[in-house]
Design an enzyme around this catalytic site. Structure first.
Site, PDB file in Angstrom:
ATOM      1  N   LYS A  62       8.093  29.298  56.541  1.00 25.90           N
ATOM      2  CA  LYS A  62       9.226  29.976  55.263  1.00 25.90           C
ATOM      3  C   LYS A  62      10.297  30.341  55.115  1.00 25.90           C
ATOM      4  O   LYS A  62      10.738  31.071  55.025  1.00 25.90           O
ATOM      5  CB  LYS A  62       7.692  31.004  54.860  1.00 25.90           C
ATOM      6  CG  LYS A  62       7.950  30.925  52.753  1.00 25.90           C
ATOM      7  CD  LYS A  62       6.723  31.812  52.299  1.00 25.90           C
ATOM      8  CE  LYS A  62       7.094  32.559  51.002  1.00 25.90           C
ATOM      9  NZ  LYS A  62       7.046  30.929  50.391  1.00 25.90           N
ATOM     10  N   ARG A  74       4.171  37.459  58.543  1.00 28.05           N
ATOM     11  CA  ARG A  74       4.408  35.476  58.498  1.00 28.05           C
ATOM     12  C   ARG A  74       6.417  35.630  58.646  1.00 28.05           C
ATOM     13  O   ARG A  74       6.935  34.769  59.470  1.00 28.05           O
ATOM     14  CB  ARG A  74       4.091  35.048  57.107  1.00 28.05           C
ATOM     15  CG  ARG A  74       4.623  33.834  57.209  1.00 28.05           C
ATOM     16  CD  ARG A  74       3.517  33.322  56.153  1.00 28.05           C
ATOM     17  NE  ARG A  74       4.229  33.977  55.108  1.00 28.05           N
ATOM     18  CZ  ARG A  74       3.267  33.339  53.388  1.00 28.05           C
ATOM     19  NH1 ARG A  74       2.222  32.847  53.824  1.00 28.05           N
ATOM     20  NH2 ARG A  74       3.580  33.932  52.645  1.00 28.05           N
TER      21      ARG A  74
HETATM   22  N1  PLP Z   1       2.633  26.643  50.675  1.00 27.59           N
HETATM   23  C1  PLP Z   1       4.010  26.392  50.600  1.00 27.59           C
HETATM   24  C2  PLP Z   1       4.795  25.538  51.023  1.00 27.59           C
HETATM   25  C3  PLP Z   1       4.293  27.738  49.890  1.00 27.59           C
HETATM   26  O1  PLP Z   1       5.950  28.343  49.664  1.00 27.59           O
HETATM   27  C4  PLP Z   1       3.426  28.394  50.087  1.00 27.59           C
HETATM   28  C5  PLP Z   1       4.034  30.017  49.445  1.00 27.59           C
HETATM   29  O2  PLP Z   1       3.687  31.300  49.666  1.00 27.59           O
HETATM   30  C6  PLP Z   1       2.055  28.607  49.888  1.00 27.59           C
HETATM   31  C7  PLP Z   1       1.986  27.387  50.788  1.00 27.59           C
HETATM   32  C8  PLP Z   1       1.380  29.845  49.449  1.00 27.59           C
HETATM   33  O3  PLP Z   1       1.823  30.843  50.811  1.00 27.59           O
HETATM   34  P1  PLP Z   1       0.827  32.258  50.281  1.00 27.59           P
HETATM   35  O4  PLP Z   1      -0.195  32.326  50.070  1.00 27.59           O
HETATM   36  O5  PLP Z   1       0.951  32.980  51.592  1.00 27.59           O
HETATM   37  O6  PLP Z   1       1.843  32.836  48.890  1.00 27.59           O
HETATM   38  C1  COI Z   2       4.808  31.796  46.282  1.00 30.77           C
HETATM   39  O1  COI Z   2       4.110  31.529  46.138  1.00 30.77           O
HETATM   40  O2  COI Z   2       5.232  32.979  46.915  1.00 30.77           O
HETATM   41  C2  COI Z   2       5.737  31.022  46.826  1.00 30.77           C
HETATM   42  O3  COI Z   2       6.598  31.340  47.649  1.00 30.77           O
HETATM   43  C3  COI Z   2       5.949  29.653  46.328  1.00 30.77           C
HETATM   44  C4  COI Z   2       6.934  28.972  45.633  1.00 30.77           C
HETATM   45  C5  COI Z   2       7.478  30.121  43.962  1.00 30.77           C
HETATM   46  C6  COI Z   2       8.423  28.697  46.147  1.00 30.77           C
END
Ligand code: PLP
Ligand code: COI
Length: 342
Positions: free
Chosen positions: A186, A83
């Protein structure tokens, strides 16, 4: 194990704590250097760095977990590497080879091994990789140099009470991303764009704001910095598909767990905000959020309650137990999900 860390692990929230070592690597003249660990938690960069003006940066979030036997392991770090590289492509930053990314994460965890919270405390080690454009530049163009850095800290729950339900509010006067913008990546700017909406939701007593799809404002996009999951009254697992949400690694893991461990029908599809009463349970999922049960969602004066505003529902609880069980090594993981550090 050696150093005694004076932290009450079970009382941790989601806050910065300076640990002993971080990793830093520099991209210059078309290539990455070997990278190194450092004790210095500050960066010295040019005032004209594109990260400072134009937001040329991306970050990731993943965790290290201590197992019952005392081993330390990572959950799907290859997905974070992939990602981050997608974010790099989008913002014209150099890619980071997966091996370099995973090696940097492992080096940082090993160097701070005493900060990995003990099994059973509810705390974990949160790891934050970042890439940013630096060097001398003033026009709107990609940087000439980049920094890739990884640091970590022990954390507790992101939303207040772990498996305690939280309430959220749909605020359709805000978008965090555009239909063909950077919502799927991200990148720092998405989070700067979410600060005002979050502050308003928090002032109203909510855990965070729910964003609707920016093109039509009729469908659920994201739950703050987490993805939405819902369990329908027919016991299906549903999560939104959208061109403007972050592809959550937790969400894709839960799609797999719901289908293969719980034998549920699973769908990535549109979730219409005026049809929220199709769900008997709902949650917000992400690395930091793990799964936070959604007690209620307020939208245009109507309150949609999922299961209960105070108790987690049975299916969300099962999903949580399997996911967290896999991360802690208590439940057998699908092949390739767990990377041992030590
Ligand atoms: N959506 C957003 C905007 C986020 O910042 C995050 C955090 O990483 C997620 C969803 C969840 O993603 P992940 O499950 O890969 O941490
Ligand atoms: C995560 O879940 O790792 C995120 O990046 C979410 C937040 C702390 C920005």
């Amino acid at each position: 194990m050696g150093k005694k860390i004076d932290i009450e692990w079970s009382k941790l929230g989601f806050n910065y704590i300076k640990t002993d070592f971080r990793y830093i690597s520099v991209w210059k003249d078309g290539k990455w250097d070997d990278g190194k660990l450092t004790e210095d938690n500050t960066l010295h960069i040019s005032e004209s760095s594109p990260v400072l003006h134009y937001g040329q940066s991306s970050f990731e979030g993943l965790k290290a977990y201590r197992t019952k036997e005392g081993k330390v392991q990572l959950f799907r770090p290859n997905r974070n590497a992939a990602r981050m590289n997608d974010s790099c492509d989008k913002l014209l930053m150099p890619r980071i080879p997966e091996e370099k990314f995973v090696d940097a994460v492992k080096q940082v965890v090993k160097a701070n091994i005493d900060y990995v919270p003990p099994y059973g405390t509810g705390a974990t080690l949160y790891i934050r990789p970042i890439i940013m454009g630096v060097g001398d530049n003033i026009g709107v163009k990609p940087a000439s140099e980049y920094i890739f850095t990884v640091f970590c800290m022990p954390v507790g729950p992101y939303f207040s009470g772990g498996l305690k339900p939280c309430n959220f509010v749909v605020q359709d006067e805000f978008d965090r991303a555009a239909p063909y913008g950077t919502g799927k990546q991200k990148v720092g700017g998405n989070y700067a764009a979410s600060l005002q909406a979050h502050a308003k939701a928090a002032a109203g007593g909510y855990a965070d704001c729910i964003y609707l799809d920016p093109a039509t404002h009729t469908k659920i996009d994201e739950v703050g910095a987490a993805n939405f999951i819902g369990i329908t009254k027919n016991n299906e697992f549903v999560t939104p598909n959208s061109s403007s949400i972050l592809p959550s690694i937790t969400k894709y893991s839960l799609l797999y767990i719901a289908e293969h461990y719980l034998k549920m029908p699973v769908y990535e599809r549109e979730v219409f905000v005026d049809k929220l009463d199709e769900f008997k349970e709902a949650g917000a999922c992400g690395t930091a959020a793990v799964i936070t049960p959604i007690g209620a969602i307020d939208y245009k004066g109507k309150r949609y309650v999922f299961h209960s505003e105070t108790e987690v529902g049975p299916t969300i609880k099962k999903l949580y137990d399997i996911l967290y069980g896999i991360q802690l090594g208590d439940v057998e993981a699908p092949e390739g999900w767990i990377y041992e550090v030590e």
